[in-house]
Design an enzyme around this catalytic site. Structure first.
Site, PDB file in Angstrom:
ATOM      1  N   ARG A  92      26.367  44.335  32.251  1.00 11.67           N
ATOM      2  CA  ARG A  92      27.680  44.048  32.767  1.00 11.67           C
ATOM      3  C   ARG A  92      28.888  44.657  31.996  1.00 11.67           C
ATOM      4  NH1 ARG A  92      29.617  39.684  35.330  1.00 11.67           N
ATOM      5  NH2 ARG A  92      27.581  38.776  35.760  1.00 11.67           N
ATOM      6  N   HIS A 116      40.612  31.213  44.605  1.00 10.91           N
ATOM      7  CA  HIS A 116      39.327  30.310  44.200  1.00 10.91           C
ATOM      8  C   HIS A 116      39.242  29.207  45.482  1.00 10.91           C
ATOM      9  CE1 HIS A 116      36.169  28.815  42.297  1.00 10.91           C
ATOM     10  NE2 HIS A 116      36.475  27.633  42.252  1.00 10.91           N
TER      11      HIS A 116
HETATM   12  C1  GAR Z   1      37.511  32.889  50.016  1.00  7.53           C
HETATM   13  O1  GAR Z   1      37.418  31.798  50.225  1.00  7.53           O
HETATM   14  C2  GAR Z   1      37.600  32.951  48.308  1.00  7.53           C
HETATM   15  O2  GAR Z   1      38.648  32.042  47.757  1.00  7.53           O
HETATM   16  C3  GAR Z   1      36.233  32.802  47.920  1.00  7.53           C
HETATM   17  O3  GAR Z   1      35.435  33.532  48.652  1.00  7.53           O
HETATM   18  C4  GAR Z   1      36.293  33.722  49.747  1.00  7.53           C
HETATM   19  C5  GAR Z   1      36.421  34.937  50.511  1.00  7.53           C
HETATM   20  O4  GAR Z   1      36.488  35.044  51.952  1.00  7.53           O
HETATM   21  N1  GAR Z   1      36.156  33.112  46.370  1.00  7.53           N
HETATM   22  C6  GAR Z   1      35.338  32.756  45.638  1.00  7.53           C
HETATM   23  O5  GAR Z   1      34.671  31.774  45.903  1.00  7.53           O
HETATM   24  C7  GAR Z   1      35.268  33.244  44.286  1.00  7.53           C
HETATM   25  N2  GAR Z   1      34.654  32.548  43.306  1.00  7.53           N
HETATM   26  P1  GAR Z   1      37.041  36.467  52.681  1.00  7.53           P
HETATM   27  O6  GAR Z   1      36.100  37.490  52.258  1.00  7.53           O
HETATM   28  O7  GAR Z   1      36.900  35.968  54.016  1.00  7.53           O
HETATM   29  O8  GAR Z   1      38.185  36.598  52.267  1.00  7.53           O
END
Ligand code: GAR
Length: 203
Positions: A62, A104
């Protein structure tokens, strides 16, 4: 700014659309990802935005991956990194070198981690939502910039609820990132406000 994505990239696409207006005050200098073959990275390429891929599995651990990611971001000298659906934890090499915000899909500090929508549904909350926050070295733990609530409806499943969250999330992201770019920001402990001050820690 540099935008980091791992999936569909609908939030990134909303930022790209907003950035077409010079008054918005944001230029997306690159889009980075930890994986090939996603719709989001295709959309960025089709739009002619420079892209880079730093695959997690190509590195021994990582820390090496985090350093490589930090170096790739640095090539574009962004004022801000936006983690918009980026599904890996960014470590000290990135967070210690770059100012970064994350979205988030829950009302933090509730339901941090990779399954926020599922976890909120399982817990039976009646209200969830979305949060935009500065990244620190923890998981979804940095100072909160804005949040918007989304009610949970009877019969919601994970994907339906997530889609409703994403509608408000895109608006919040575009609004907040534009204000950060145009007005600057000040972080005082856990408290964030728009506007610049002259101290070294703030921009
Ligand atoms: C979003 O809802 C974001 O908040 C979430 O992934 C989605 C991406 O959507 N992020 C997480 O869960 C981070 N832990 P997108 O690719 O259509 O923008």
């Amino acid at each position: 700014m540099v935008v980091l994505i791992s999936g569909a990239g609908s939030n990134m696409a909303a930022l790209m659309e907003a950035a077409k207006d010079p008054d918005y005050g944001v230029e997306i200098v690159a889009v980075g990802t930890d994986r090939e073959g996603t719709r989001g990275i295709e959309v960025a390429r089709e739009a002619g935005v420079p892209t880079f891929v730093v695959p997690f599995r190509a590195y021994a651990d990582r820390a090496e991956w985090d350093t490589a990611m930090s170096d790739r971001i640095a090539e574009y000298t962004p004022d801000l990194v936006v983690s918009a659906g980026f599904m890996r934890i960014l470590g000290p090499a990135v967070v210690g070198r770059h100012q970064a915000v994350n979205i988030h899909p829950a009302l933090l500090p509730s339901f941090p981690g990779a399954h926020a929508v599922r976890d909120a549904l399982a817990h039976g909350v009646r209200i969830t939502g979305t949060t935009i926050h500065f990244l620190d070295e923890g998981v979804d733990s940095g100072p909160i910039i804005d949040q918007v609530a989304v009610p949970v409806e009877d019969g919601d499943d994970e994907s339906g609820l997530h889609e409703r969250i994403k509608v408000v999330e895109r608006r919040m992201l575009v609004d907040t990132v534009g204000r950060l770019a145009r007005e600057g920001w000040t972080v005082d402990g856990r408290h964030v406000r728009f506007g610049r001050t002259d101290t070294k820690e703030n921009r």
